[in-house]
Design a protein around this motif. Sequence first.
Motif, PDB file in Angstrom:
ATOM      1  N   GLU A 141      46.715  38.206  37.971  1.00 56.84           N
ATOM      2  CA  GLU A 141      46.080  39.188  38.573  1.00 56.84           C
ATOM      3  C   GLU A 141      44.139  39.149  39.184  1.00 56.84           C
ATOM      4  N   THR A 144      44.147  36.511  41.536  1.00 55.91           N
ATOM      5  CA  THR A 144      44.291  37.338  43.311  1.00 55.91           C
ATOM      6  C   THR A 144      42.950  37.999  43.373  1.00 55.91           C
ATOM      7  N   GLY A 148      42.987  36.219  46.461  1.00 53.40           N
ATOM      8  CA  GLY A 148      43.992  36.997  47.269  1.00 53.40           C
ATOM      9  C   GLY A 148      44.556  36.311  48.851  1.00 53.40           C
ATOM     10  N   ASP A 152      48.720  32.975  49.134  1.00 56.93           N
ATOM     11  CA  ASP A 152      49.824  33.651  50.658  1.00 56.93           C
ATOM     12  C   ASP A 152      50.399  32.495  50.912  1.00 56.93           C
TER      13      ASP A 152
END
Length: 296
Positions: A141, A144, A148, A152
């Motif tokens: 977390e 991320t 962020g 991905d």
Amino acid sequence: MIPYEEIRVPVTGGELAALRWPASDPDAPVVVALHGITANALSWAAVARLLAGRATLVAPDLRGRAGSAGLPGPYGIAAHADDAAALAGALGGGRVVLAGHSMGAFVAALAAVRHPGRFGEPVLVDGGFGFPAPTDLSADELLTAVIGPAMDRLSMTFPDRDAYRSFWRSHPAFGGDAWSPEVDAYIQRDLTGEEPALRSGCRLEAVRTDGVGLFQDEVLAAVRELPGPATLLWAQRGLMNEEQGLYDESRLAAAGQPGTNVRAVRVEGVNHYTVLTGGKGAGEVAGALLRAALPG
């Protein structure tokens, strides 16, 4: 894009890949420039061009990225700091100016603290001042929260180079005139593999370790322990070109910047990326590097 040469320097575990843009004068100052967490050495191409031969700029692919993807761990901010010192030592000569963008700014600050005799005045670009980690977040977390959408991208595949180019051109930070041949070369250097399954060459383990490492006490404290003066150039806008940048006066005050040796300079009209890759931002960075290299 101006020409550069690729060099390799021995470090713990193997060789660090780096790009070198030589100065016109062999006695000109030398800058070692460190990129961000999922970037590579070519993120510094616009700065190298705008230095206009007045300094030699050497930018490594940090351990676990692009040409240095094959270097094994341990990863982490301290490992990159020691790699930067090894690179500076291999270049010979006296103290070098140390620069870093985003995560690279944290690496630069720590390298200057750990190796004070190796480096001159650091130039930090939209990074270096951090904030304590929230205690209620897990490591994933936390990661991320740090980078962020970049995470991905590391797990995505692309059928060809044009698809990767299109992916980046749709990024809010690279809209309009923010795109350039230098930006294109920078993002293409990130790719590895074969069509139709090209992917980022960043090693996920390295990115995970480095992202969590940004919240370590030693890393957070480094910018307040710098042995001499430094400059922070902070972007007006954020990672997604949003109005709120990573920093502003109140955030820097909360991070303790006013009580340090770091002079903070706001760069208007740029975001977290274009403060380095755009014409205006790269010009500001090049000027700061020359002032650090040639004081007075």
